[in-house]
Design a protein around this motif. Structure first.
Motif, PDB file in Angstrom:
ATOM      1  N   MET A   1       0.848  -1.186   0.000  1.00  0.00           N
ATOM      2  CA  MET A   1       0.000   0.000   0.000  1.00  0.00           C
ATOM      3  C   MET A   1       0.887   1.240   0.000  1.00  0.00           C
ATOM      4  N   PHE A   2       0.588   2.140  -0.885  1.00  0.00           N
ATOM      5  CA  PHE A   2       1.286   3.418  -0.968  1.00  0.00           C
ATOM      6  C   PHE A   2       0.279   4.503  -0.600  1.00  0.00           C
ATOM      7  N   ARG A   3       0.651   5.376   0.336  1.00  0.00           N
ATOM      8  CA  ARG A   3      -0.219   6.481   0.743  1.00  0.00           C
ATOM      9  C   ARG A   3       0.584   7.768   0.761  1.00  0.00           C
ATOM     10  N   MET A   4       0.000   8.815   0.182  1.00  0.00           N
ATOM     11  CA  MET A   4       0.648  10.118   0.167  1.00  0.00           C
ATOM     12  C   MET A   4      -0.353  11.165   0.656  1.00  0.00           C
ATOM     13  N   TRP A   5       0.114  12.011   1.589  1.00  0.00           N
ATOM     14  CA  TRP A   5      -0.703  13.073   2.151  1.00  0.00           C
ATOM     15  C   TRP A   5      -0.400  14.358   1.398  1.00  0.00           C
ATOM     16  N   CYS A   6      -1.428  15.002   0.891  1.00  0.00           N
ATOM     17  CA  CYS A   6      -1.294  16.266   0.167  1.00  0.00           C
ATOM     18  C   CYS A   6      -2.115  17.315   0.893  1.00  0.00           C
ATOM     19  N   ARG A   7      -1.517  18.484   1.095  1.00  0.00           N
ATOM     20  CA  ARG A   7      -2.235  19.533   1.812  1.00  0.00           C
ATOM     21  C   ARG A   7      -1.894  20.918   1.257  1.00  0.00           C
ATOM     22  N   VAL A   8      -2.903  21.775   1.294  1.00  0.00           N
ATOM     23  CA  VAL A   8      -2.759  23.157   0.866  1.00  0.00           C
ATOM     24  C   VAL A   8      -2.743  24.011   2.125  1.00  0.00           C
ATOM     25  N   GLU A  73       0.609  29.160 -13.175  1.00  0.00           N
ATOM     26  CA  GLU A  73      -0.498  30.072 -12.878  1.00  0.00           C
ATOM     27  C   GLU A  73      -0.344  30.655 -11.475  1.00  0.00           C
ATOM     28  N   GLU A  74      -1.039  31.733 -11.230  1.00  0.00           N
ATOM     29  CA  GLU A  74      -1.047  32.365  -9.912  1.00  0.00           C
ATOM     30  C   GLU A  74      -1.824  31.475  -8.935  1.00  0.00           C
ATOM     31  N   ILE A  75      -1.304  31.302  -7.718  1.00  0.00           N
ATOM     32  CA  ILE A  75      -1.996  30.509  -6.706  1.00  0.00           C
ATOM     33  C   ILE A  75      -2.455  31.421  -5.570  1.00  0.00           C
ATOM     34  N   ASP A  76      -3.532  31.040  -4.900  1.00  0.00           N
ATOM     35  CA  ASP A  76      -4.074  31.872  -3.831  1.00  0.00           C
ATOM     36  C   ASP A  76      -3.831  31.270  -2.444  1.00  0.00           C
ATOM     37  N   PHE A  77      -2.720  30.569  -2.303  1.00  0.00           N
ATOM     38  CA  PHE A  77      -2.311  29.981  -1.033  1.00  0.00           C
ATOM     39  C   PHE A  77      -0.791  30.060  -0.952  1.00  0.00           C
ATOM     40  N   ASP A  78      -0.225  29.706   0.200  1.00  0.00           N
ATOM     41  CA  ASP A  78       1.229  29.816   0.367  1.00  0.00           C
ATOM     42  C   ASP A  78       1.981  28.662  -0.296  1.00  0.00           C
ATOM     43  N   TYR A  79       1.531  27.428  -0.040  1.00  0.00           N
ATOM     44  CA  TYR A  79       2.221  26.284  -0.645  1.00  0.00           C
ATOM     45  C   TYR A  79       1.361  25.027  -0.634  1.00  0.00           C
ATOM     46  N   LEU A  80       1.740  24.111  -1.508  1.00  0.00           N
ATOM     47  CA  LEU A  80       1.174  22.768  -1.555  1.00  0.00           C
ATOM     48  C   LEU A  80       2.265  21.838  -1.041  1.00  0.00           C
ATOM     49  N   GLU A  81       1.940  21.040  -0.038  1.00  0.00           N
ATOM     50  CA  GLU A  81       2.930  20.142   0.547  1.00  0.00           C
ATOM     51  C   GLU A  81       2.491  18.702   0.327  1.00  0.00           C
ATOM     52  N   ILE A  82       3.445  17.853  -0.039  1.00  0.00           N
ATOM     53  CA  ILE A  82       3.161  16.426  -0.172  1.00  0.00           C
ATOM     54  C   ILE A  82       4.122  15.659   0.720  1.00  0.00           C
ATOM     55  N   GLN A  83       3.640  14.538   1.245  1.00  0.00           N
ATOM     56  CA  GLN A  83       4.457  13.706   2.124  1.00  0.00           C
ATOM     57  C   GLN A  83       4.037  12.253   1.966  1.00  0.00           C
ATOM     58  N   VAL A  84       5.013  11.387   1.754  1.00  0.00           N
ATOM     59  CA  VAL A  84       4.739   9.956   1.666  1.00  0.00           C
ATOM     60  C   VAL A  84       4.548   9.433   3.084  1.00  0.00           C
ATOM     61  N   LEU A  85       3.385   8.845   3.336  1.00  0.00           N
ATOM     62  CA  LEU A  85       3.075   8.307   4.656  1.00  0.00           C
ATOM     63  C   LEU A  85       3.440   6.837   4.773  1.00  0.00           C
ATOM     64  N   GLU A  86       3.207   6.104   3.715  1.00  0.00           N
ATOM     65  CA  GLU A  86       3.424   4.660   3.758  1.00  0.00           C
ATOM     66  C   GLU A  86       3.743   4.179   2.358  1.00  0.00           C
ATOM     67  N   GLU A  87       4.665   3.257   2.278  1.00  0.00           N
ATOM     68  CA  GLU A  87       4.949   2.651   0.980  1.00  0.00           C
ATOM     69  C   GLU A  87       5.407   1.228   1.163  1.00  0.00           C
ATOM     70  N   ASP A  88       5.057   0.387   0.208  1.00  0.00           N
ATOM     71  CA  ASP A  88       5.470  -0.998   0.244  1.00  0.00           C
ATOM     72  C   ASP A  88       6.745  -1.156  -0.580  1.00  0.00           C
ATOM     73  N   TYR A  89       7.609  -1.960  -0.111  1.00  0.00           N
ATOM     74  CA  TYR A  89       8.889  -2.150  -0.805  1.00  0.00           C
ATOM     75  C   TYR A  89       8.946  -3.463  -1.519  1.00  0.00           C
TER      76      TYR A  89
END
Length: 89
Positions: A1-8, A73-89
């Motif tokens: 299982m691969f899970r990635m958290w994305c947040r604005v 394009e112009e964005i109306d927030f400070d940043y988009l952050e992504i983080q890998v939470l879980e990954e299978d090897y």
């Protein structure tokens, strides 16, 4: 299982977030790109550009931030952050 958290984030406040899950047997890079594309579609954002400092940061920490310079394009927030939470090897 691969899970990635994305947040604005805007002004140090979480505006939107989602966790993208991928159970395919694809390569890690493809899973990351597909998850980012799904998150951008869900948030109605343009896809960011992977600049060299972002790639290095992601390789070191499994986490990175896309600021205005990563978007065409112009964005109306400070940043988009992504983080890998879980990954299978």
């Amino acid at each position: 299982m691969f899970r990635m958290w994305c947040r604005v984030v805007d002004d140090n406040h979480l505006i939107k977030d989602t966790v993208i899950c991928d159970e395919t047997y694809d390569k890690r890079t493809h899973k990351i790109m597909n998850a980012l594309e799904k998150a951008c579609y869900e948030f109605d954002l343009p896809k960011p550009i992977w600049l060299d400092p972002i790639v290095k940061d992601f390789q070191l920490h499994n986490k990175c931030r896309f600021y205005q310079d990563s978007f065409i394009e112009e964005i109306d927030f400070d940043y988009l952050e992504i983080q890998v939470l879980e990954e299978d090897y």
